[in-house]
Design a protein around this motif. Structure first.
Motif, PDB file in Angstrom:
ATOM      1  N   TRP A   1      11.859 -49.310   6.418  1.00 19.87           N
ATOM      2  CA  TRP A   1      10.966 -49.268   7.180  1.00 19.87           C
ATOM      3  C   TRP A   1       9.849 -49.494   6.223  1.00 19.87           C
ATOM      4  O   TRP A   1       8.686 -50.292   6.549  1.00 19.87           O
TER       5      TRP A   1
ATOM      6  N   TYR B   1       9.228 -40.903  11.946  1.00 23.64           N
ATOM      7  CA  TYR B   1      10.324 -40.771  12.587  1.00 23.64           C
ATOM      8  C   TYR B   1      10.555 -39.393  13.292  1.00 23.64           C
ATOM      9  O   TYR B   1       9.816 -38.623  13.137  1.00 23.64           O
TER      10      TYR B   1
ATOM     11  N   PHE C   1      14.844 -45.464   5.822  1.00 21.10           N
ATOM     12  CA  PHE C   1      13.212 -45.341   5.276  1.00 21.10           C
ATOM     13  C   PHE C   1      12.805 -46.437   4.394  1.00 21.10           C
ATOM     14  O   PHE C   1      11.819 -46.869   4.498  1.00 21.10           O
TER      15      PHE C   1
ATOM     16  N   GLU D   1      18.068 -42.842   3.552  1.00 20.63           N
ATOM     17  CA  GLU D   1      17.277 -43.428   2.714  1.00 20.63           C
ATOM     18  C   GLU D   1      17.260 -45.117   2.865  1.00 20.63           C
ATOM     19  O   GLU D   1      16.117 -45.637   2.623  1.00 20.63           O
TER      20      GLU D   1
ATOM     21  N   ALA E   1      14.147 -38.745   3.706  1.00 13.59           N
ATOM     22  CA  ALA E   1      12.688 -39.219   3.833  1.00 13.59           C
ATOM     23  C   ALA E   1      11.820 -38.640   2.733  1.00 13.59           C
ATOM     24  O   ALA E   1      10.815 -39.511   2.251  1.00 13.59           O
TER      25      ALA E   1
ATOM     26  N   VAL F   1       5.535 -41.867   6.937  1.00 12.94           N
ATOM     27  CA  VAL F   1       6.967 -42.492   7.614  1.00 12.94           C
ATOM     28  C   VAL F   1       6.956 -41.780   9.010  1.00 12.94           C
ATOM     29  O   VAL F   1       7.574 -40.749   8.870  1.00 12.94           O
TER      30      VAL F   1
END
Length: 813
Positions: A619, A671, A616, A613, A655, A669
């Motif tokens: 990011w 990944y 993300f 967490e 996520a 997102v």
């Protein structure tokens, strides 16, 4: 000489009598033919005219050999014609001395005069002008034949003397010590020696590259007078003393560099301002010279870019990226250990992290010396100019951290004994006190006492040119192992295409160590939740800096993977009785194989979600700034496919939670989820792992340790050094990737993973990622990239290109 002539370079007129015919030159008739031919070649008569000519006789062997007979340089002076001799000698102030030395050699070895008698004479008569007539009288009285007046006779007896000297028992013994045959033959060379005015004549040696800058610039030594072997050599001057200047040599040196594709060295003579070359040879290019030469040859059209990339050694690049000790040969070596992190440092010795921080804050360069380091020592490591440990190896805590932050390090210096209580470090019979100066060379593993000058790193602009060519040739990608934004920025500046390994446990070293310690020692779920919230907040901040430093490039983040002992407090330091009891319960007999990596995460099932967490969330933070890194979340120390499945489920849930809080779709997102292959079982089950993993990265430090059954911190000094010295191993498997064992496991994993997921991304992120031989193996195994410490990125870029070229050409780099 044939090469020099074919290149159109000015040479000394002369002829060679090859080994099969060397004895023939002792025949006066054949010597006369040689003299007449030499006069035709030179266009001059012996000892006549404004620029009189003499003959020099030299020798060479078919192979390099020390102890060749010295030159006999003034053959042709006529003893009976004193007026003519004095006229010739007037051209050069030292010809009397040279003539006397030649007569001494010919008298003993060519005419049978006792060497002791000639030595006595030269000891009694010290004036060179008086030595010559005295030697001629001694030879006339005691020789088998008088010293000849005519040049041909002198040449014949000079040849006899040179060949006889080569066959003396002393000369044969010298050849045997060089492991050369005692009957090694000689060739003889008859050369013209043209005399000119003293102020316009001389001889010397020159090289094409400046040793300090590596730039093309004639550098060398010039001597006045006749080239000779004499008891009193002439006074050396630099090339600026050459009549006409060093520029006379530029064209010849440039031609030779392009011919050799290497720095050129030559021996030359100058007679009345005219240059003539006596010999030339290539020299090994290193460091600055290697890189600048490679670019110069391409710019001159003498080499292709591909050949230039092949020409530069990775060691040359490494040398340019780090400071080096400027050794004079007078230093005292204290101890020698393992070269753990490249570069050099000199400073006051400190024996604790606190002392390093304190003295460094006062502006004093310090070298941290410890038996070994722990995560709590990170502030001291960062504050130090260098680090030395008595224990540990190339993959120890000190070594890994030092490479990551660019601090020179020597580890595993087993001869060092540290007594923190008395503030001393002892090696052999030498004891240093805290505050004494020490210097270390992280490239060789040497540690010296006292102040040693440091040469700063000086990468030239040509280095980036060579590396740019390398980037167009290589197949392997090159990433960096980086844990902080600073490390990431350094790596990107040095050409890294992304981050191949962020070790999140390194973000909990030093002052942040209590964050993870509180999670591990939490007394109840609520205490663990609070500890994880604090951990996630700190990690989000660290990840933001990392992602900003990486930019819109791939970044692989390895979730927590550290042995338990690196996080637990020392006995009695946990804080309270309950925490002390929990810490004691968690201590392990073999923490490297205990509760670490994915095992810790599955026992603390909120740990990896909290880290994910934070990643993300970071990011999303940097995306708002216009930066969109490609996230790769790596699960460490997997041995069971089920472990990876469970951990991947946790990451995906994290996520989704972050996306839900941000009000966006989770697909926004980007990944990937992957696994670090650190155990032999993971390598063998790579096909099963690939059903979940979108990428695999080989952690070859642990994979090597577990494949061999070696404890990397214990065996490097005590086992691997003797093994390498005894020929059991060619190199430490922690330095160079083991092709037969570890390499075979990687090969199996590559095949099995791609059979399940053809587009799976495969990389290597162990310390081998910066080793050229290991990079070549990775290229052959078909990996997509290697990842190494930031300071080794340029080396990896070059080595990867050379591996690709070698594979295409079917040869070894």
């Amino acid at each position: 000489m044939d090469e020099l002539i074919s290149l159109g370079l000015p040479t000394v007129a002369g002829l060679t009598v090859p080994v099969a015919d060397a004895e023939s030159l002792t025949d006066p008739d054949l010597a006369m033919a040689a003299v007449e031919l030499l006069q035709q070649l030179a266009g001059r008569r012996l000892a006549h005219g404004e620029r009189p000519m003499l003959v020099r006789l030299t020798a060479s062997a078919p192979v390099p050999v020390a102890g060749l007979p010295p030159d006999l340089p003034v053959v042709g002076l006529a003893p009976h014609n004193r007026d003519a001799v004095m006229k010739v000698i007037a051209r050069d102030r030292v010809l009397h001395e040279v003539w006397g030395t030649m007569l001494r050699s010919i008298g003993e070895h060519g005419l049978g005069v006792a060497g002791a008698a000639m030595d006595d004479l030269m000891f009694d008569v010290t004036d060179p002008c008086e030595q010559v007539p005295a030697l001629l009288e001694l030879i006339a009285a005691e020789a088998q034949a008088p010293f000849p007046d005519d040049p041909a006779g002198q040449l014949a007896v000079a040849a006899r003397a040179m060949l006889a000297r080569w066959q003396t028992p002393r000369a044969k013994r010298a050849r045997r010590t060089q492991k050369l045959p005692a009957d090694l033959p000689l060739a003889l060379h008859v050369q013209a020696l043209v005399l000119g005015p003293w102020d316009l004549s001389g001889f010397g040696t020159a090289t094409s590259r400046d040793p300090e800058t590596g730039a093309f610039r004639p550098t060398g030594t010039f001597y006045r007078g006749v080239r000779r072997s004499a008891p009193r050599p002439p006074r050396p001057e630099d090339l600026s003393a050459v009549p006409g200047g060093a520029g006379l040599l530029e064209s010849a040196l440039l031609t030779l560099e392009q011919h050799f594709a290497a720095p050129a060295a030559l021996d030359f003579e100058l007679r009345d301002g005219e240059l003539a070359l006596l010999s030339a040879r290539p020299e090994r290019a290193a460091g600055l010279a290697a890189v600048r030469l490679a670019v110069d040859l391409v710019n001159a059209g003498a080499r292709a870019e591909r050949a230039a990339v092949r020409q530069v050694r990775p060691a040359d690049v490494q040398e340019l990226l780090h400071p080096q000790l400027r050794l004079t040969g007078t230093e005292t070596e204290l101890v020698r250990g393992l070269p753990a992190s490249a570069g050099a440092a000199c400073g006051e010795m400190v024996l604790s992290s606190d002392a390093a921080v304190s003295r460094a804050a006062e502006g004093v360069p310090v070298v941290l010396v410890a038996t070994e380091t722990t995560p709590a020592d990170l502030p001291g490591l960062l504050a130090s100019a260098g680090v030395i440990t008595a224990a540990g190896g190339l993959a120890s805590h000190a070594a890994v951290v030092a490479r990551g932050v660019g601090v020179p390090a020597v580890c595993g210096a087993g001869g060092l004994r540290i007594d923190a209580a008395s503030g001393t470090a002892t090696a052999g019979d030498r004891t240093l006190c805290e505050g004494d100066m020490v210097a270390l060379d992280g490239r060789t593993g040497a540690v010296y006492t006292g102040q040693v000058e440091i040469s700063a790193a000086r990468p030239p602009r040509e280095l980036e040119t060579v590396l740019g060519w390398a980037d167009t040739l290589r197949k392997l990608g090159v990433r960096a192992n980086a844990d902080t934004g600073r490390d990431a920025r350094t790596a990107v500046e040095l050409g890294a295409e992304g981050i191949g390994l962020c070790r999140t446990e390194h973000q909990f070293l030093g002052e942040r160590l209590p964050l993870i310690r509180r999670v591990i020692l939490a007394a109840d779920p609520e205490a663990e939740r609070r500890a994880l919230d604090a951990l996630a907040e700190a990690q989000r901040e660290d990840f933001r800096e990392l992602l900003r430093g990486t930019g819109s490039r791939p970044v692989t983040v390895r979730l927590l993977d550290a042995p338990m002992h690196e996080f637990l407090p020392a006995p009695g330091r946990a804080g309270d009785a309950e925490a002390e009891e929990r810490a004691e319960e968690l201590r392990e007999a073999n923490p490297m194989l205990g509760v670490r990596g994915v095992r810790l995460a599955l026992l603390h099932d909120r740990l990896y979600p909290a880290q994910a967490e934070a990643l993300f969330g970071a990011w999303l933070d940097v995306r708002a700034e216009g930066v969109e890194p490609e996230l790769e979340v790596m699960i460490p120390l997997v041995s069971l496919p089920e472990e990876l499945t469970a951990a991947a489920r946790q990451v995906r849930a994290a996520a989704e939670a972050v996306a839900a809080r941000a009000g966006i779709d989770v697909s926004a997102v980007p990944y990937r989820i992957g696994s670090m292959v650190e155990t032999p079982r993971a390598a063998l089950l790579a096909g099963e792992l690939a059903r979940t993993a979108q990428f695999l990265s080989f952690g070859t430090n642990d994979l090597t340790q577990l494949t061999y059954g070696f404890s990397r911190d214990d065996v490097e000094r005590r086992v691997l050094e003797p093994y390498v010295a005894g020929g059991l191993l060619a190199a430490s498997p922690f330095e160079r990737l083991d092709a037969d064992g570890v390499g075979a496991l990687i090969e199996i994993a590559v095949q099995r993973a791609r059979a399940v997921r053809p587009d799976i991304k495969l990389g290597l992120c162990g310390e081998h990622g910066g080793d050229p031989a290991s990079i070549e193996l990775c290229d052959r195994l078909g990996l997509d990239y290697v990842s190494c410490s930031p300071g080794r990125v340029p080396v990896a870029r070059l080595a990867a290109a050379q591996a690709t070229c070698a594979a295409q050409e079917g040869r070894t780099p």
